[in-house]
Each structure stands twice: as structure tokens, then as C-alpha cells.
Design a protein around this motif. Structure first.
Motif, PDB file in Angstrom:
ATOM      1  N   LEU A 166       0.835  -1.203   0.000  1.00 14.91           N
ATOM      2  CA  LEU A 166       0.000   0.000   0.000  1.00 14.91           C
ATOM      3  C   LEU A 166       0.873   1.258   0.000  1.00 14.91           C
ATOM      4  O   LEU A 166       0.603   2.209  -0.746  1.00 14.91           O
ATOM      5  CB  LEU A 166      -0.933   0.003   1.220  1.00 14.91           C
ATOM      6  CG  LEU A 166      -1.839   1.221   1.351  1.00 14.91           C
ATOM      7  CD1 LEU A 166      -2.841   1.274   0.192  1.00 14.91           C
ATOM      8  CD2 LEU A 166      -2.579   1.185   2.686  1.00 14.91           C
ATOM      9  N   THR A 167       1.914   1.267   0.805  1.00 13.10           N
ATOM     10  CA  THR A 167       2.817   2.419   0.844  1.00 13.10           C
ATOM     11  C   THR A 167       3.470   2.629  -0.516  1.00 13.10           C
ATOM     12  O   THR A 167       3.526   3.753  -1.019  1.00 13.10           O
ATOM     13  CB  THR A 167       3.892   2.229   1.940  1.00 13.10           C
ATOM     14  OG1 THR A 167       3.240   2.058   3.201  1.00 13.10           O
ATOM     15  CG2 THR A 167       4.824   3.421   2.014  1.00 13.10           C
ATOM     16  N   ARG A 168       3.947   1.554  -1.136  1.00 11.71           N
ATOM     17  CA  ARG A 168       4.569   1.657  -2.469  1.00 11.71           C
ATOM     18  C   ARG A 168       3.559   2.219  -3.476  1.00 11.71           C
ATOM     19  O   ARG A 168       3.860   3.138  -4.235  1.00 11.71           O
ATOM     20  CB  ARG A 168       5.069   0.288  -2.934  1.00 11.71           C
ATOM     21  CG  ARG A 168       5.652   0.306  -4.345  1.00 11.71           C
ATOM     22  CD  ARG A 168       6.309  -1.001  -4.721  1.00 11.71           C
ATOM     23  NE  ARG A 168       7.419  -1.293  -3.847  1.00 11.71           N
ATOM     24  CZ  ARG A 168       8.607  -0.682  -3.887  1.00 11.71           C
ATOM     25  NH1 ARG A 168       8.835   0.243  -4.780  1.00 11.71           N
ATOM     26  NH2 ARG A 168       9.555  -1.000  -3.043  1.00 11.71           N
ATOM     27  N   ALA A 169       2.346   1.678  -3.491  1.00 15.12           N
ATOM     28  CA  ALA A 169       1.331   2.124  -4.446  1.00 15.12           C
ATOM     29  C   ALA A 169       0.982   3.604  -4.236  1.00 15.12           C
ATOM     30  O   ALA A 169       0.861   4.363  -5.213  1.00 15.12           O
ATOM     31  CB  ALA A 169       0.078   1.258  -4.324  1.00 15.12           C
ATOM     32  N   MET A 170       0.838   4.030  -2.997  1.00 16.25           N
ATOM     33  CA  MET A 170       0.500   5.429  -2.732  1.00 16.25           C
ATOM     34  C   MET A 170       1.641   6.364  -3.116  1.00 16.25           C
ATOM     35  O   MET A 170       1.410   7.465  -3.624  1.00 16.25           O
ATOM     36  CB  MET A 170       0.118   5.629  -1.263  1.00 16.25           C
ATOM     37  CG  MET A 170      -1.171   4.907  -0.852  1.00 16.25           C
ATOM     38  SD  MET A 170      -2.600   5.350  -1.861  1.00 16.25           S
ATOM     39  CE  MET A 170      -2.761   3.897  -2.893  1.00 16.25           C
ATOM     40  N   MET A 171       2.876   5.930  -2.903  1.00 19.44           N
ATOM     41  CA  MET A 171       4.022   6.760  -3.295  1.00 19.44           C
ATOM     42  C   MET A 171       4.084   6.893  -4.821  1.00 19.44           C
ATOM     43  O   MET A 171       4.414   7.961  -5.341  1.00 19.44           O
ATOM     44  CB  MET A 171       5.318   6.170  -2.744  1.00 19.44           C
ATOM     45  CG  MET A 171       5.428   6.224  -1.230  1.00 19.44           C
ATOM     46  SD  MET A 171       5.364   7.893  -0.563  1.00 19.44           S
ATOM     47  CE  MET A 171       6.965   8.491  -1.065  1.00 19.44           C
ATOM     48  N   PHE A 215       7.719  -3.402  -7.871  1.00 17.71           N
ATOM     49  CA  PHE A 215       6.794  -4.482  -7.532  1.00 17.71           C
ATOM     50  C   PHE A 215       7.311  -5.815  -8.078  1.00 17.71           C
ATOM     51  O   PHE A 215       7.027  -6.862  -7.527  1.00 17.71           O
ATOM     52  CB  PHE A 215       5.394  -4.222  -8.099  1.00 17.71           C
ATOM     53  CG  PHE A 215       4.527  -3.330  -7.247  1.00 17.71           C
ATOM     54  CD1 PHE A 215       4.150  -3.714  -5.964  1.00 17.71           C
ATOM     55  CD2 PHE A 215       4.080  -2.117  -7.729  1.00 17.71           C
ATOM     56  CE1 PHE A 215       3.331  -2.909  -5.186  1.00 17.71           C
ATOM     57  CE2 PHE A 215       3.262  -1.298  -6.955  1.00 17.71           C
ATOM     58  CZ  PHE A 215       2.901  -1.703  -5.685  1.00 17.71           C
ATOM     59  N   TRP A 216       8.073  -5.757  -9.180  1.00 16.20           N
ATOM     60  CA  TRP A 216       8.545  -6.973  -9.832  1.00 16.20           C
ATOM     61  C   TRP A 216      10.055  -7.195  -9.714  1.00 16.20           C
ATOM     62  O   TRP A 216      10.513  -8.317  -9.886  1.00 16.20           O
ATOM     63  CB  TRP A 216       8.164  -6.942 -11.314  1.00 16.20           C
ATOM     64  CG  TRP A 216       6.690  -6.894 -11.485  1.00 16.20           C
ATOM     65  CD1 TRP A 216       5.828  -7.955 -11.434  1.00 16.20           C
ATOM     66  CD2 TRP A 216       5.884  -5.739 -11.695  1.00 16.20           C
ATOM     67  NE1 TRP A 216       4.545  -7.519 -11.598  1.00 16.20           N
ATOM     68  CE2 TRP A 216       4.545  -6.156 -11.768  1.00 16.20           C
ATOM     69  CE3 TRP A 216       6.157  -4.373 -11.838  1.00 16.20           C
ATOM     70  CZ2 TRP A 216       3.494  -5.283 -11.988  1.00 16.20           C
ATOM     71  CZ3 TRP A 216       5.109  -3.507 -12.038  1.00 16.20           C
ATOM     72  CH2 TRP A 216       3.793  -3.954 -12.117  1.00 16.20           C
ATOM     73  N   ASN A 217      10.809  -6.132  -9.471  1.00 17.50           N
ATOM     74  CA  ASN A 217      12.261  -6.251  -9.425  1.00 17.50           C
ATOM     75  C   ASN A 217      12.776  -5.593  -8.143  1.00 17.50           C
ATOM     76  O   ASN A 217      12.653  -4.379  -7.977  1.00 17.50           O
ATOM     77  CB  ASN A 217      12.882  -5.587 -10.660  1.00 17.50           C
ATOM     78  CG  ASN A 217      14.371  -5.775 -10.748  1.00 17.50           C
ATOM     79  OD1 ASN A 217      15.110  -5.434  -9.840  1.00 17.50           O
ATOM     80  ND2 ASN A 217      14.822  -6.312 -11.874  1.00 17.50           N
ATOM     81  N   LYS A 218      13.379  -6.400  -7.281  1.00 16.83           N
ATOM     82  CA  LYS A 218      13.801  -5.911  -5.963  1.00 16.83           C
ATOM     83  C   LYS A 218      14.944  -4.911  -6.036  1.00 16.83           C
ATOM     84  O   LYS A 218      15.027  -4.005  -5.215  1.00 16.83           O
ATOM     85  CB  LYS A 218      14.179  -7.098  -5.078  1.00 16.83           C
ATOM     86  CG  LYS A 218      12.989  -7.975  -4.766  1.00 16.83           C
ATOM     87  CD  LYS A 218      13.390  -9.225  -4.020  1.00 16.83           C
ATOM     88  CE  LYS A 218      12.137 -10.032  -3.738  1.00 16.83           C
ATOM     89  NZ  LYS A 218      12.322 -11.424  -3.765  1.00 16.83           N
ATOM     90  N   VAL A 234      11.726   6.187   3.627  1.00 11.99           N
ATOM     91  CA  VAL A 234      12.705   5.445   4.431  1.00 11.99           C
ATOM     92  C   VAL A 234      12.167   4.048   4.745  1.00 11.99           C
ATOM     93  O   VAL A 234      12.904   3.061   4.693  1.00 11.99           O
ATOM     94  CB  VAL A 234      13.061   6.221   5.719  1.00 11.99           C
ATOM     95  CG1 VAL A 234      13.874   5.371   6.681  1.00 11.99           C
ATOM     96  CG2 VAL A 234      13.819   7.505   5.364  1.00 11.99           C
ATOM     97  N   TYR A 235      10.891   3.962   5.045  1.00 12.52           N
ATOM     98  CA  TYR A 235      10.244   2.656   5.288  1.00 12.52           C
ATOM     99  C   TYR A 235      10.401   1.750   4.067  1.00 12.52           C
ATOM    100  O   TYR A 235      10.795   0.587   4.183  1.00 12.52           O
ATOM    101  CB  TYR A 235       8.763   2.887   5.626  1.00 12.52           C
ATOM    102  CG  TYR A 235       7.933   1.631   5.674  1.00 12.52           C
ATOM    103  CD1 TYR A 235       7.897   0.856   6.826  1.00 12.52           C
ATOM    104  CD2 TYR A 235       7.182   1.223   4.578  1.00 12.52           C
ATOM    105  CE1 TYR A 235       7.128  -0.303   6.875  1.00 12.52           C
ATOM    106  CE2 TYR A 235       6.417   0.076   4.625  1.00 12.52           C
ATOM    107  CZ  TYR A 235       6.386  -0.684   5.771  1.00 12.52           C
ATOM    108  OH  TYR A 235       5.633  -1.827   5.821  1.00 12.52           O
ATOM    109  N   LEU A 236      10.100   2.280   2.878  1.00 12.34           N
ATOM    110  CA  LEU A 236      10.241   1.492   1.655  1.00 12.34           C
ATOM    111  C   LEU A 236      11.698   1.112   1.419  1.00 12.34           C
ATOM    112  O   LEU A 236      11.992  -0.028   1.059  1.00 12.34           O
ATOM    113  CB  LEU A 236       9.716   2.265   0.446  1.00 12.34           C
ATOM    114  CG  LEU A 236       8.215   2.385   0.297  1.00 12.34           C
ATOM    115  CD1 LEU A 236       7.871   3.227  -0.927  1.00 12.34           C
ATOM    116  CD2 LEU A 236       7.556   1.024   0.208  1.00 12.34           C
ATOM    117  N   LEU A 237      12.603   2.051   1.621  1.00 15.58           N
ATOM    118  CA  LEU A 237      14.017   1.776   1.398  1.00 15.58           C
ATOM    119  C   LEU A 237      14.502   0.643   2.296  1.00 15.58           C
ATOM    120  O   LEU A 237      15.173  -0.282   1.826  1.00 15.58           O
ATOM    121  CB  LEU A 237      14.858   3.035   1.621  1.00 15.58           C
ATOM    122  CG  LEU A 237      16.365   2.875   1.418  1.00 15.58           C
ATOM    123  CD1 LEU A 237      16.678   2.449  -0.011  1.00 15.58           C
ATOM    124  CD2 LEU A 237      17.074   4.173   1.773  1.00 15.58           C
TER     125      LEU A 237
END
Length: 179
Positions: A22-27, A88-91, A147-150
Motif C-alpha cells: 500500500l505504501t509503495r502504491a501510494m508513493m 513491484f517486480w524487481n527488488k 525510508v520505510y520502503l528503502l
């Protein structure tokens, strides 16, 4: 309260990666929307007080001019949003997107102490803030989300590299007594 906490703790989405996704999508949405705005003349001029007082981005005007600086920022936002989407597909790409997101919000958060007329004089000054200053305050939360995503992207990429390395080791071993 204990009953409510017990019920909430059993919710399925709390046990997975819902918060991360959800955080990734909102960003991604934030980068897309804010990146789009940079292509309009009115937005380029509205950014003048922000960019000119940004200790990390003030150089954009002498280098690109008002419209060029807006185009540069809009392009960077679309790039970072695209990297987050591909994450979402490549780390590994996810890490690049998160680093770009962190850089974006470090650049905007550092404007806060230098922003002119941040405190609303008609309301008595501090803690009453002006709207442009408050607009920057959202970036504090966006920096925290970045920072959370990172953190999670680095951990996921490192775990993926370890798993790939372990798989490579186990597939290249010669069986005992074999050829």
C-alpha cells in the motif's frame, strides 16, 4: 479494549505485506500526480519560493530557468515513480526507486527551516503557519514513508541475493561418489 484488539489482530491483511505494498502504491500515485503538475506554467511559477529557498535545489534556476527547473523536477518525479512501480517486480529496481524517493523528500524537507514568512503573522505567528509552509510539512511524512520502503526494499533485495547465491551453490555441488 482487549476484545477489540483481539479482533483487529486477527484481520488477515495485518499478517502480510499489505502495508508495504500500500505504501509503495501510494508513493507511485504521489509521484505521478506531482510530476504531472510540473509541466504546467502556473505550477512552475508557484514553485519559485520553494526552489529558491531550498539549500539542496536552489541551483536549478541558474542552470535550467523557471520552466526548465519544473520540467527537471517533474521528470525526476516520474522517473522515481516509475522505478517504484517496477519495484513491484524487481527488488533491485525497488531500491533505486526508494533511494530516489528519499532524495526527493530530503531535498524538500530541508526547505522548511529556510522558508520565508512561514508563521502566519495575522494569527499571532508561531505556531500558526502559512499554507505554503504547511504544504512542505507533508513531505516529512513522505520522507518517513520513503525510508520505510528503502529499508524493506534493501532487506528484500539482500534476501533475494542470498537465496539466489544459496541456490547456485546447491546446484553446482557434485554428489558424493559421483563423477
Amino acid at each position: 479494549m482487549d476484545h477489540l484488539l483481539g479482533k483487529l489482530a486477527k484481520l488477515t491483511f495485518l499478517n502480510g505485506d499489505f502495508d508495504y505494498h500500500l505504501t509503495r502504491a501510494m508513493m507511485i500515485i504521489v509521484f505521478f500526480v506531482f510530476g504531472c503538475q510540473k509541466w504546467f506554467d502556473y505550477e512552475a511559477h508557484a514553485l519559485v519560493p520553494f526552489i529558491s529557498h531550498g539549500p539542496l535545489i536552489f541551483w536549478l534556476y541558474p542552470l535550467f530557468g523557471i520552466r526548465g527547473a519544473a520540467y527537471f523536477l517533474g521528470s525526476a518525479e516520474w522517473l522515481f515513480g516509475s522505478l517504484l512501480l517496477l519495484g513491484f517486480w524487481n527488488k533491485r529496481i525497488a531500491v533505486l526507486g526508494s533511494l530516489g524517493s528519499c532524495a526527493t523528500y530530503v531535498a524538500t524537507v530541508t526547505i522548511i527551516p529556510f522558508f520565508p514568512d512561514a508563521w502566519a503573522a495575522p494569527a499571532g505567528g508561531f505556531p500558526a503557519a502559512t499554507l505554503p509552509f504547511l504544504f512542505l510539512m507533508k513531505d516529512v511524512v513522505l520522507l518517513a514513508a520513503s525510508v520505510y520502503l528503502l529499508k524493506h526494499d534493501i532487506l528484500r533485495a539482500a534476501a533475494g541475493d542470498r537465496a539466489a547465491q544459496e541456490m547456485k551453490i546447491t546446484t553446482t555441488r557434485v554428489p558424493c561418489g559421483g563423477q
